[in-house]
Design a protein around this motif. Structure first.
Motif, PDB file in Angstrom:
ATOM      1  N   ALA A 123       0.832  -1.204   0.000  1.00 51.93           N
ATOM      2  CA  ALA A 123       0.000   0.000   0.000  1.00 51.93           C
ATOM      3  C   ALA A 123       0.870   1.259   0.000  1.00 51.93           C
ATOM      4  O   ALA A 123       0.599   2.216  -0.733  1.00 51.93           O
ATOM      5  CB  ALA A 123      -0.931   0.008   1.203  1.00 51.93           C
ATOM      6  N   ILE A 124       1.929   1.253   0.804  1.00 57.76           N
ATOM      7  CA  ILE A 124       2.834   2.402   0.860  1.00 57.76           C
ATOM      8  C   ILE A 124       3.538   2.562  -0.486  1.00 57.76           C
ATOM      9  O   ILE A 124       3.632   3.669  -1.024  1.00 57.76           O
ATOM     10  CB  ILE A 124       3.876   2.235   1.992  1.00 57.76           C
ATOM     11  CG1 ILE A 124       3.174   2.156   3.363  1.00 57.76           C
ATOM     12  CG2 ILE A 124       4.913   3.347   1.955  1.00 57.76           C
ATOM     13  CD1 ILE A 124       2.531   3.424   3.833  1.00 57.76           C
ATOM     14  N   GLU A 156      12.758   7.732  -3.135  1.00 55.92           N
ATOM     15  CA  GLU A 156      13.128   6.324  -3.200  1.00 55.92           C
ATOM     16  C   GLU A 156      12.406   5.575  -2.096  1.00 55.92           C
ATOM     17  O   GLU A 156      12.244   6.093  -0.985  1.00 55.92           O
ATOM     18  CB  GLU A 156      14.629   6.153  -3.010  1.00 55.92           C
ATOM     19  CG  GLU A 156      15.480   6.777  -4.092  1.00 55.92           C
ATOM     20  CD  GLU A 156      16.955   6.642  -3.777  1.00 55.92           C
ATOM     21  OE1 GLU A 156      17.398   5.505  -3.519  1.00 55.92           O
ATOM     22  OE2 GLU A 156      17.630   7.673  -3.764  1.00 55.92           O
ATOM     23  N   PHE A 157      11.984   4.359  -2.404  1.00 62.14           N
ATOM     24  CA  PHE A 157      11.281   3.526  -1.429  1.00 62.14           C
ATOM     25  C   PHE A 157      11.921   2.152  -1.418  1.00 62.14           C
ATOM     26  O   PHE A 157      12.163   1.577  -2.482  1.00 62.14           O
ATOM     27  CB  PHE A 157       9.802   3.410  -1.817  1.00 62.14           C
ATOM     28  CG  PHE A 157       9.017   2.489  -0.934  1.00 62.14           C
ATOM     29  CD1 PHE A 157       8.609   2.896   0.321  1.00 62.14           C
ATOM     30  CD2 PHE A 157       8.699   1.207  -1.351  1.00 62.14           C
ATOM     31  CE1 PHE A 157       7.890   2.041   1.146  1.00 62.14           C
ATOM     32  CE2 PHE A 157       7.972   0.353  -0.540  1.00 62.14           C
ATOM     33  CZ  PHE A 157       7.572   0.775   0.715  1.00 62.14           C
ATOM     34  N   GLU A 194      -0.314  12.353   6.467  1.00 65.01           N
ATOM     35  CA  GLU A 194      -1.648  12.486   5.900  1.00 65.01           C
ATOM     36  C   GLU A 194      -1.812  11.619   4.664  1.00 65.01           C
ATOM     37  O   GLU A 194      -2.813  10.933   4.487  1.00 65.01           O
ATOM     38  CB  GLU A 194      -1.933  13.959   5.556  1.00 65.01           C
ATOM     39  CG  GLU A 194      -3.263  14.199   4.913  1.00 65.01           C
ATOM     40  CD  GLU A 194      -4.463  13.961   5.825  1.00 65.01           C
ATOM     41  OE1 GLU A 194      -5.549  13.651   5.302  1.00 65.01           O
ATOM     42  OE2 GLU A 194      -4.302  14.069   7.059  1.00 65.01           O
ATOM     43  N   CYS A 195      -0.823  11.634   3.804  1.00 66.42           N
ATOM     44  CA  CYS A 195      -0.913  10.934   2.532  1.00 66.42           C
ATOM     45  C   CYS A 195      -0.690   9.429   2.663  1.00 66.42           C
ATOM     46  O   CYS A 195      -1.420   8.637   2.087  1.00 66.42           O
ATOM     47  CB  CYS A 195       0.089  11.515   1.547  1.00 66.42           C
ATOM     48  SG  CYS A 195      -0.046  10.829  -0.101  1.00 66.42           S
ATOM     49  N   LEU A 196       0.335   9.037   3.416  1.00 66.84           N
ATOM     50  CA  LEU A 196       0.755   7.643   3.431  1.00 66.84           C
ATOM     51  C   LEU A 196       0.044   6.755   4.447  1.00 66.84           C
ATOM     52  O   LEU A 196      -0.185   5.586   4.187  1.00 66.84           O
ATOM     53  CB  LEU A 196       2.265   7.549   3.659  1.00 66.84           C
ATOM     54  CG  LEU A 196       3.127   8.215   2.591  1.00 66.84           C
ATOM     55  CD1 LEU A 196       4.589   8.149   2.993  1.00 66.84           C
ATOM     56  CD2 LEU A 196       2.905   7.543   1.234  1.00 66.84           C
ATOM     57  N   ILE A 197      -0.285   7.312   5.605  1.00 73.53           N
ATOM     58  CA  ILE A 197      -0.859   6.432   6.637  1.00 73.53           C
ATOM     59  C   ILE A 197      -2.254   6.798   7.068  1.00 73.53           C
ATOM     60  O   ILE A 197      -2.865   6.075   7.836  1.00 73.53           O
ATOM     61  CB  ILE A 197       0.070   6.323   7.867  1.00 73.53           C
ATOM     62  CG1 ILE A 197       0.246   7.674   8.552  1.00 73.53           C
ATOM     63  CG2 ILE A 197       1.410   5.750   7.467  1.00 73.53           C
ATOM     64  CD1 ILE A 197       1.063   7.603   9.827  1.00 73.53           C
ATOM     65  N   HIS A 198      -2.785   7.884   6.559  1.00 75.72           N
ATOM     66  CA  HIS A 198      -4.148   8.280   6.894  1.00 75.72           C
ATOM     67  C   HIS A 198      -5.132   7.342   6.184  1.00 75.72           C
ATOM     68  O   HIS A 198      -4.994   7.070   5.006  1.00 75.72           O
ATOM     69  CB  HIS A 198      -4.428   9.710   6.464  1.00 75.72           C
ATOM     70  CG  HIS A 198      -5.850  10.129   6.650  1.00 75.72           C
ATOM     71  ND1 HIS A 198      -6.474  10.120   7.868  1.00 75.72           N
ATOM     72  CD2 HIS A 198      -6.770  10.541   5.759  1.00 75.72           C
ATOM     73  CE1 HIS A 198      -7.725  10.510   7.713  1.00 75.72           C
ATOM     74  NE2 HIS A 198      -7.931  10.779   6.434  1.00 75.72           N
ATOM     75  N   LYS A 230       1.372   4.175  -3.123  1.00 75.09           N
ATOM     76  CA  LYS A 230       1.188   5.609  -2.869  1.00 75.09           C
ATOM     77  C   LYS A 230       2.442   6.393  -3.258  1.00 75.09           C
ATOM     78  O   LYS A 230       2.329   7.491  -3.813  1.00 75.09           O
ATOM     79  CB  LYS A 230       0.838   5.845  -1.399  1.00 75.09           C
ATOM     80  CG  LYS A 230      -0.557   5.370  -1.052  1.00 75.09           C
ATOM     81  CD  LYS A 230      -0.881   5.619   0.401  1.00 75.09           C
ATOM     82  CE  LYS A 230      -2.279   5.108   0.738  1.00 75.09           C
ATOM     83  NZ  LYS A 230      -2.650   5.416   2.121  1.00 75.09           N
ATOM     84  N   ILE A 231       3.611   5.830  -2.989  1.00 75.47           N
ATOM     85  CA  ILE A 231       4.864   6.487  -3.358  1.00 75.47           C
ATOM     86  C   ILE A 231       4.963   6.597  -4.878  1.00 75.47           C
ATOM     87  O   ILE A 231       5.335   7.642  -5.420  1.00 75.47           O
ATOM     88  CB  ILE A 231       6.083   5.722  -2.800  1.00 75.47           C
ATOM     89  CG1 ILE A 231       6.098   5.777  -1.277  1.00 75.47           C
ATOM     90  CG2 ILE A 231       7.391   6.259  -3.380  1.00 75.47           C
ATOM     91  CD1 ILE A 231       6.275   7.152  -0.682  1.00 75.47           C
ATOM     92  N   GLU A 232       4.620   5.533  -5.585  1.00 78.60           N
ATOM     93  CA  GLU A 232       4.662   5.562  -7.047  1.00 78.60           C
ATOM     94  C   GLU A 232       3.710   6.632  -7.598  1.00 78.60           C
ATOM     95  O   GLU A 232       4.028   7.322  -8.552  1.00 78.60           O
ATOM     96  CB  GLU A 232       4.331   4.192  -7.631  1.00 78.60           C
ATOM     97  CG  GLU A 232       5.457   3.196  -7.498  1.00 78.60           C
ATOM     98  CD  GLU A 232       6.763   3.676  -8.111  1.00 78.60           C
ATOM     99  OE1 GLU A 232       6.753   4.187  -9.257  1.00 78.60           O
ATOM    100  OE2 GLU A 232       7.804   3.549  -7.450  1.00 78.60           O
TER     101      GLU A 232
END
Length: 84
Positions: free
Chosen positions: A22-23, A51-52, A78-82, A26-28
């Motif tokens: 999921a993370i 980079e991830f 807010e973006c990654l874990i909300h 979202k990074i992509e």
């Protein structure tokens, strides 16, 4: 856990306890500009690269650019874990 620290060339975020897939998706989306987050365009313009990578202890995000942890951490949370 979600921890963001400053580096010489930007910030590094360390995450554990979250789904890596999921993370990563979202990074992509952030990297391609297709992000659904309410990110500040001025701050996003200061980012040169994202980079991830995953480790056995969690996930790491390295953001390079003219940014700092204090500015970027609230956006990342807010973006990654909300979850809505």
């Amino acid at each position: 856990m979600f921890k963001v620290t400053n580096t010489k060339s930007g910030v590094k975020a360390t995450l554990s306890g979250f789904k890596t897939d999921a993370i990563a998706s979202k990074i992509e989306a952030c990297k391609s500009g297709d992000c659904d987050c309410d990110c500040d365009p001025e701050i996003m313009a200061k980012i040169d690269n994202i980079e991830f990578y995953s480790t056995k202890d969690g996930s790491n995000i390295v953001v390079t650019g003219d940014i700092d942890a204090q500015t970027l951490e609230p956006m990342m949370k807010e973006c990654l874990i909300h979850t809505p």
